[in-house]
Design a protein around this motif. Structure first.
Motif, PDB file in Angstrom:
ATOM      1  N   CYS A  15       0.530  -1.030   0.399  1.00 29.09           N
ATOM      2  CA  CYS A  15      -0.628  -0.085  -0.339  1.00 29.09           C
ATOM      3  C   CYS A  15       0.292   0.950   0.351  1.00 29.09           C
ATOM      4  CB  CYS A  15      -0.382   0.142   1.495  1.00 29.09           C
ATOM      5  SG  CYS A  15      -0.020  -0.444   2.637  1.00 29.09           S
ATOM      6  N   GLN A  16       0.084   2.299   0.344  1.00 25.97           N
ATOM      7  CA  GLN A  16       0.931   3.639   0.087  1.00 25.97           C
ATOM      8  C   GLN A  16       1.956   3.733   1.070  1.00 25.97           C
ATOM      9  OE1 GLN A  16      -2.522   3.486  -1.535  1.00 25.97           O
ATOM     10  NE2 GLN A  16      -2.046   5.389  -3.365  1.00 25.97           N
ATOM     11  N   MET A  17       1.151   2.939   2.064  1.00 29.71           N
ATOM     12  CA  MET A  17       1.844   3.605   4.007  1.00 29.71           C
ATOM     13  C   MET A  17       3.659   2.649   3.349  1.00 29.71           C
ATOM     14  SD  MET A  17      -0.616   4.006   5.835  1.00 29.71           S
ATOM     15  CE  MET A  17       0.278   3.777   7.459  1.00 29.71           C
ATOM     16  N   ASN A  18       3.046   2.223   2.931  1.00 27.25           N
ATOM     17  CA  ASN A  18       4.585   1.137   2.938  1.00 27.25           C
ATOM     18  C   ASN A  18       5.440   1.948   1.626  1.00 27.25           C
ATOM     19  OD1 ASN A  18       4.482  -1.270   3.930  1.00 27.25           O
ATOM     20  ND2 ASN A  18       4.723  -2.262   2.974  1.00 27.25           N
ATOM     21  N   GLU A  19       4.616   2.724   0.333  1.00 29.00           N
ATOM     22  CA  GLU A  19       5.859   3.349  -0.060  1.00 29.00           C
ATOM     23  C   GLU A  19       6.563   4.921   0.706  1.00 29.00           C
ATOM     24  OE1 GLU A  19       6.028   3.327  -3.083  1.00 29.00           O
ATOM     25  OE2 GLU A  19       4.566   2.105  -4.067  1.00 29.00           O
ATOM     26  N   ARG A  20       5.402   5.016   0.948  1.00 28.45           N
ATOM     27  CA  ARG A  20       5.828   6.288   2.257  1.00 28.45           C
ATOM     28  C   ARG A  20       6.538   5.902   3.010  1.00 28.45           C
ATOM     29  NH1 ARG A  20       8.364   9.337   4.360  1.00 28.45           N
ATOM     30  NH2 ARG A  20       7.897  10.956   5.136  1.00 28.45           N
ATOM     31  N   TYR A 159      -0.773   5.272  12.368  1.00 35.26           N
ATOM     32  CA  TYR A 159      -0.074   4.167  12.459  1.00 35.26           C
ATOM     33  C   TYR A 159      -1.299   3.243  12.851  1.00 35.26           C
ATOM     34  CZ  TYR A 159       3.592   6.798  10.956  1.00 35.26           C
ATOM     35  OH  TYR A 159       5.056   8.031  10.183  1.00 35.26           O
ATOM     36  N   GLY A 160      -1.405   2.045  12.119  1.00 37.03           N
ATOM     37  CA  GLY A 160      -2.327   0.739  13.150  1.00 37.03           C
ATOM     38  C   GLY A 160      -3.359   0.522  12.287  1.00 37.03           C
ATOM     39  N   CYS A 161      -4.015  -0.131  13.128  1.00 38.91           N
ATOM     40  CA  CYS A 161      -5.386  -0.874  12.607  1.00 38.91           C
ATOM     41  C   CYS A 161      -6.195  -0.725  14.199  1.00 38.91           C
ATOM     42  CB  CYS A 161      -5.853  -1.186  11.766  1.00 38.91           C
ATOM     43  SG  CYS A 161      -7.513  -1.228  10.859  1.00 38.91           S
ATOM     44  N   ASN A 162      -7.046  -0.786  14.444  1.00 37.01           N
ATOM     45  CA  ASN A 162      -7.615  -1.483  15.640  1.00 37.01           C
ATOM     46  C   ASN A 162      -8.668  -2.480  15.610  1.00 37.01           C
ATOM     47  OD1 ASN A 162      -6.550   0.308  17.898  1.00 37.01           O
ATOM     48  ND2 ASN A 162      -7.547   1.780  18.291  1.00 37.01           N
ATOM     49  N   ASN A 163      -9.657  -2.326  14.213  1.00 36.78           N
ATOM     50  CA  ASN A 163     -11.004  -2.685  13.590  1.00 36.78           C
ATOM     51  C   ASN A 163     -10.555  -4.271  13.511  1.00 36.78           C
ATOM     52  OD1 ASN A 163     -12.081  -0.375  13.773  1.00 36.78           O
ATOM     53  ND2 ASN A 163     -11.005   0.129  11.804  1.00 36.78           N
ATOM     54  N   GLY A 204      -3.603   6.460   6.633  1.00 35.50           N
ATOM     55  CA  GLY A 204      -3.807   5.706   7.697  1.00 35.50           C
ATOM     56  C   GLY A 204      -5.146   4.438   6.876  1.00 35.50           C
ATOM     57  N   GLN A 205      -4.792   4.141   7.935  1.00 33.32           N
ATOM     58  CA  GLN A 205      -5.280   2.577   7.651  1.00 33.32           C
ATOM     59  C   GLN A 205      -6.906   2.858   7.740  1.00 33.32           C
ATOM     60  OE1 GLN A 205      -2.371   1.400   8.345  1.00 33.32           O
ATOM     61  NE2 GLN A 205      -2.132  -0.250   6.255  1.00 33.32           N
ATOM     62  N   ASN A 206      -7.120   3.691   8.823  1.00 28.41           N
ATOM     63  CA  ASN A 206      -8.469   4.078   8.706  1.00 28.41           C
ATOM     64  C   ASN A 206      -8.578   5.782   9.651  1.00 28.41           C
ATOM     65  OD1 ASN A 206     -11.214   4.569   9.767  1.00 28.41           O
ATOM     66  ND2 ASN A 206     -11.292   3.390  11.653  1.00 28.41           N
ATOM     67  N   ARG A 237      -5.941  14.703  -0.155  1.00 28.52           N
ATOM     68  CA  ARG A 237      -6.734  13.681  -0.263  1.00 28.52           C
ATOM     69  C   ARG A 237      -6.460  12.644   0.965  1.00 28.52           C
ATOM     70  NH1 ARG A 237      -8.541  13.548  -5.505  1.00 28.52           N
ATOM     71  NH2 ARG A 237      -6.566  14.060  -7.059  1.00 28.52           N
ATOM     72  N   PHE A 238      -7.385  12.100   1.250  1.00 32.26           N
ATOM     73  CA  PHE A 238      -7.097  11.286   2.294  1.00 32.26           C
ATOM     74  C   PHE A 238      -8.034   9.739   2.679  1.00 32.26           C
ATOM     75  CE2 PHE A 238     -11.312  13.318   2.385  1.00 32.26           C
ATOM     76  CZ  PHE A 238     -11.819  12.145   2.970  1.00 32.26           C
ATOM     77  N   MET A 239      -7.273   8.632   2.879  1.00 31.19           N
ATOM     78  CA  MET A 239      -7.626   7.275   2.171  1.00 31.19           C
ATOM     79  C   MET A 239      -6.563   6.654   3.301  1.00 31.19           C
ATOM     80  SD  MET A 239      -5.806   6.284  -0.213  1.00 31.19           S
ATOM     81  CE  MET A 239      -5.827   4.098  -1.063  1.00 31.19           C
ATOM     82  N   THR A 240      -7.371   5.280   4.049  1.00 32.28           N
ATOM     83  CA  THR A 240      -8.703   5.655   3.976  1.00 32.28           C
ATOM     84  C   THR A 240      -9.706   5.236   4.830  1.00 32.28           C
ATOM     85  OG1 THR A 240      -7.602   3.225   2.639  1.00 32.28           O
ATOM     86  CG2 THR A 240      -9.987   2.771   3.300  1.00 32.28           C
ATOM     87  N   SER A 241     -10.933   5.513   4.872  1.00 33.54           N
ATOM     88  CA  SER A 241     -12.275   5.416   5.818  1.00 33.54           C
ATOM     89  C   SER A 241     -12.766   4.498   5.602  1.00 33.54           C
ATOM     90  CB  SER A 241     -12.942   6.975   4.699  1.00 33.54           C
ATOM     91  OG  SER A 241     -12.300   7.678   4.692  1.00 33.54           O
TER      92      SER A 241
END
Ligand code: 5AD
Ligand code: SF4
Length: 444
Positions: A15-20, A159-163, A204-206, A237-241
Motif C-alpha cells: 500500500c501507499q503506507m509502505n511507499e511512504r 499508524y496501525g489499525c484497531n478494527n 492511515g489504515q482508518n 486527499r485522504f485514505m482510507t475511510s
C-alpha cells in the motif's frame, strides 16, 4: 567483508503506507552516504519493504528475494535487507531465517527507524541481524528530512489499525492505532508546500479515527480543516475511510473546505449483510448506501472508489448476487477487487467453507466486468464537460501529450506544452475510456 559499491536498490510492495515508509528508509540510507540506484549491479544494499495482505504478495516477494541471491553470490559484501509487514510475522521470520540464509537483515514494522543502527551492526559484525519487535513503540518524528519529489506527496497521519476485520492481517503486523500530533503533520505539510508540493494525500489504515488516541483529541475533520489552510496546498486527499466511522463532521468538512478533493475511498468489502457481519465490518449494505447518499448530497460530483473482496469463506451465490446488486446501486467510479486470501492468524482463516479457487475467480471476473461497465458509463457522462486538471507531466504512452488528474482523481491526457506542468488547467473532455479521459485545453 565489504563492497566498493555505494548504491541502494529498493523494492516496495503493497500500500501507499509502505511507499511512504520506503521514502523514509531511503532517507536513512542517503544520510549514510548511499545513493539510490535502479541498476541492481550498482547496489551495495537491496532493501525489500514487504507486504502480507494477500498470499499472492508474499509469494511474489519470496520469489524476488530468491532472485537477489545471485547478487550476493557475485559480491558477498552486498547486503540484502527484508523489512515491513511480511517480516513482522513470526512464521515468516522463521522461514527467512531458515530458507533464505543469504538475507542479512530482517526487521519488522515497529523498528524501521532503527535501520541505520541495524545496518551498521550487520556491516561491522558480518553477522545476520534479525530484529523484529513484537509491540509498537512511540511514534518517531526524528526521521530524515523529506525530499519532495514533484507536485504530490503522501503524508502518514496515523499508524496501525484497531478494527480487526476478520480477514485482515494488518492489525497484527502494524499494531494499534497511533496518531501523529497535528503540529507534526502540519509542519511536514508546510515544509512540503515550500518545496513545491501542491497536493497531499493523508494516509492511515482508518483515517476517520485519527486523533482519538491523542492526549488532546482532535477530530479528523478538524485536522483536514487545518491542512486545507496550509499555504500552497491546493488539493487535499485522504485514505482510507472506514464506513462505520464517517461522521457528519467529516461530510461537512468535505463540503466546506475548498482544498478537499471531491473523492472518497470507502471500502465496502461485500454487499451481503451476512458476509459483512462475518467480516466484522459493523455496517449493513443499507447503512453503506445511506451513507453514500448523504455524502453525495453534500459534495457535488463526488467520486467514490471502493475495495471489494470476493470469495470470503461461506459466500454463497446469493451473497455474491448481493455484492453485484450493491455495486449496481452504489455506482462506484472505480473498485479495487480482490480474491479472498487466507491469512494465518486471522479468524476468517479458521472458518469452514473456504471457497474454491475456480468459484472465486469466476465471481471476480463477473464483478470486474460489471464494474468496468459502470466506470465507463460514469466517464461517458463527462463527454463534452470541462474539468480542472492539475498537470503532472508528460504522458508515458504519448510524449506529445500531458497527463494530470481531476479533483475526483481521474486521469486526463491532452496535448500541451511543458510550461503547463504544475498548473491547474481547464480541459474539455472529448473521448473517454474505462481508466482515462482524453481532451483538449480550453483557450484561456
Ligand atoms: N484477502 C483479500 N483481500 C484482502 N484485503 C485485506 N485483507 C485481505 C485478504 N485476506 C483487501 C481489503 C482491503 C484492501 C487493502 O485489501 O479489501 O480494503
Ligand atoms: Fe484491515 Fe479492516 Fe483495519 Fe482495513 S480497517 S486495515 S481491512 S482490519
Amino acid at each position: 567483508m565489504s563492497t566498493d559499491k555505494k548504491g541502494f536498490f529498493t523494492l516496495t510492495y503493497g500500500c501507499q503506507m509502505n511507499e511512504r515508509d520506503s521514502e523514509t528508509l531511503a532517507g536513512f540510507l542517503q544520510d549514510m552516504g548511499y545513493v539510490a540506484t535502479e541498476d541492481a549491479e550498482e547496489a551495495a544494499i537491496f532493501l525489500v519493504n514487504s507486504c502480507c495482505v494477500r498470499e499472492s504478495a508474499e509469494r511474489k516477494i519470496l520469489g524476488k528475494i530468491g532472485e537477489l541471491r545471485k547478487y550476493k553470490m557475485a559480491d558477498p559484501g552486498v547486503i540484502i535487507a527484508v523489512g515491513g509487514c511480511m517480516a513482522q510475522q513470526p512464521h515468516m521470520v522463521e522461514k527467512l531465517r531458515n530458507s533464505y540464509p543469504y538475507v542479512d537483515l530482517i526487521f519488522g514494522t515497529h523498528n524501521l527507524h532503527r535501520l541505520p543502527q541495524m545496518l551498521t551492526e550487520c556491516l561491522q559484525s558480518g553477522e545476520r541481524v534479525i530484529d523484529v519487535w513484537t509491540t509498537e513503540g512511540e511514534i518517531h518524528e526524528d526521521l530524515p528530512a523529506r525530499q519532495a519529489n514533484g507536485l504530490k506527496a503522501h503524508v502518514t497521519i496515523m499508524y496501525g489499525c484497531n478494527n480487526f476485520c476478520s480477514y485482515c492481517i494488518v492489525p497484527y503486523v502494524r499494531g494499534r492505532e497511533r496518531s501523529r500530533l497535528p503540529g507534526d503533520v502540519i509542519a511536514e505539510i508546510t515544509a512540503l508546500a515550500v518545496q513545491g508540493v501542491q497536493e497531499v494525500t493523508l494516509l492511515g489504515q482508518n483515517v476517520n479515527s485519527y486523533g482519538k488516541d491523542l492526549e488532546n483529541p482532535l477530530s479528523f475533520a478538524d485536522l483536514l480543516r487545518q491542512v486545507g489552510q496550509v499555504e500552497g496546498i491546493k488539493r487535499v486527499r485522504f485514505m482510507t475511510s472506514h464506513p462505520k466511522d464517517v461522521e457528519p463532521e467529516l461530510i461537512a468538512a468535505m463540503a466546506e473546505v475548498p482544498a478537499l478533493c471531491p473523492h472518497i475511498h470507502l471500502p465496502v468489502q461485500a454487499g451481503s449483510d451476512r458476509i459483512l457481519r462475518a467480516m466484522n465490518r459493523y455496517y449493513t449494505r443499507q447503512d453503506y448506501l445511506l451513507l453514500l447518499g448523504r455524502l453525495r448530497a453534500a459534495v457535488p460530483h463526488l467520486a467514490v472508489t471502493t475495495d471489494i473482496i470476493v470469495g470470503f469463506p461461506g459466500e454463497t451465490d446469493e451473497d455474491f448476487a448481493d455484492t453485484l446488486d450493491l455495486v449496481r446501486k452504489a455506482q462506484f467510479d472505480h473498485a479495487f477487487t480482490f480474491l479472498y486470501s487466507k491469512r494465518s492468524g486471522t479468524p476468517a482463516a479458521e472458518l469452514p467453507e473456504q471457497i474454491d479457487g475456480e468459484t472465486k475467480r469466476n465471481r471476480f471476473q463477473q464483478l470486474l466486468a460489471l464494474q468496468n461497465e459502470i466506470s465507463l458509463a460514469i466517464n461517458q457522462r463527462l463527454l463534452g464537460q470541462v474539468v480542472d486538471v492539475l498537470v503532472e507531466g508528460r504522458s508515458k504512452n504519448d510524449a506529445t501529450r500531458l497527463t494530470g488528474r481531476t479533483g475526483s482523481n481521474k486521469i486526463v491526457v491532452f496535448p500541451g506544452d511543458d510550461q503547463l506542468i504544475g498548473q491547474t488547467v481547464a480541459v474539455k473532455i472529448n473521448e473517454v475510456r474505462t481508466w482515462t479521459l482524453l481532451g483538449e485545453q480550453l483557450a484561456k
